[in-house]
Design an enzyme around this catalytic site. Sequence first.
Site, PDB file in Angstrom:
ATOM      1  CG  HIS A  62       1.031  -8.398   0.943  1.00  8.49           C
ATOM      2  ND1 HIS A  62       1.395  -8.703   2.243  1.00  8.49           N
ATOM      3  CD2 HIS A  62       0.306  -7.265   1.005  1.00  8.49           C
ATOM      4  CE1 HIS A  62       0.885  -7.799   3.058  1.00  8.49           C
ATOM      5  NE2 HIS A  62       0.222  -6.907   2.339  1.00  8.49           N
ATOM      6  CG  HIS A  70       2.916  -2.082   5.634  1.00 11.09           C
ATOM      7  ND1 HIS A  70       2.379  -1.924   6.892  1.00 11.09           N
ATOM      8  CD2 HIS A  70       1.890  -2.406   4.817  1.00 11.09           C
ATOM      9  CE1 HIS A  70       1.081  -2.159   6.824  1.00 11.09           C
ATOM     10  NE2 HIS A  70       0.756  -2.455   5.591  1.00 11.09           N
TER      11      HIS A  70
END
Length: 305
Positions: free
Chosen positions: A12, A54
């Site tokens: 991630h 992100h």
Amino acid sequence: MSNKAKKTVIAHRGASGYLPEHSIAAKAMAYAMNVNYLEQDIVLSKDNVPIVIHDIHLETVTDVATRFPDRKRDDEMYYVIDFTFDELKQLNVVERFNPETKKAVYPNRFPLNKSTFKLHSLQEEIELIQGLNTSTGKNIGIYPEIKEPEFHQNEGKDISNIVLEILNNYGYKLKTDNCILQCFDPKELKRIRQKLKSDLFLIQLIEFEDDEKRMQEFSEYADGIGPWYKQIIKGKDNNGNWVFSNLVINAHKNNLTVHAYTFRADQLGEFKSFEELLQVGLYQANIDGVFTDFPDKVVDFISKN
Ligand code: CA
């Protein structure tokens, strides 16, 4: 899929438990941990370069506020889309922090403002991973996420089209090509399959309670779903047993793979240990794969089970 089927490990934002998220260093480290996939969140720059970051804004993971203080919008945020790729390359990337308190979000991770990290494009990251696949002989996949397609559209940009063309140019076209494409927006993911005619493996990210009832609809265009793990593990009953929703069962009934987010060794909630969280998620709830900030710990756990 049986409980003992091979589980999928997705780094991630890279090995983000150890190095600033989405830095090339965090990706190289995750690669060396023998994950199945490295994740890329994608936001477009002003000159349409897909940047691996992100958020659609910059001030929580870079020094943009000191380097370009006059470039914020009225909402006090600095948007990736307002900067060219050359300008974005001038920024330093740091461990995620709260711009108001200047404190790190995860205080025990990589120290703030140490060493030097930079933003990079999707192409640069694909070349890193494909280059490592060549030099190591491994075959590790990419797992890009189209971020906020509606925001991009309102800014006059078709992010999915741009990303799909790049994936295509680097040889990612089919479900077997070691690339999984993810998006939270069901309209956009459906468009990627039906209008843009992508044959990639598609994951519908979900976050709402009601999504549990939409599995059949998702299965018409997606190959899997990406829920928050708390949509699956609902807590403990009075006897101390874990209680599960029907999400994984319903997904599997509709032939949907389940990759849940986000497994963090430094954010355990009601779990006594990271191993307990992984045991309950992967083997009791039968999740097929996990997004994790600590890929080495998950690879190690799976190898012992
Ligand atoms: Ca993501």
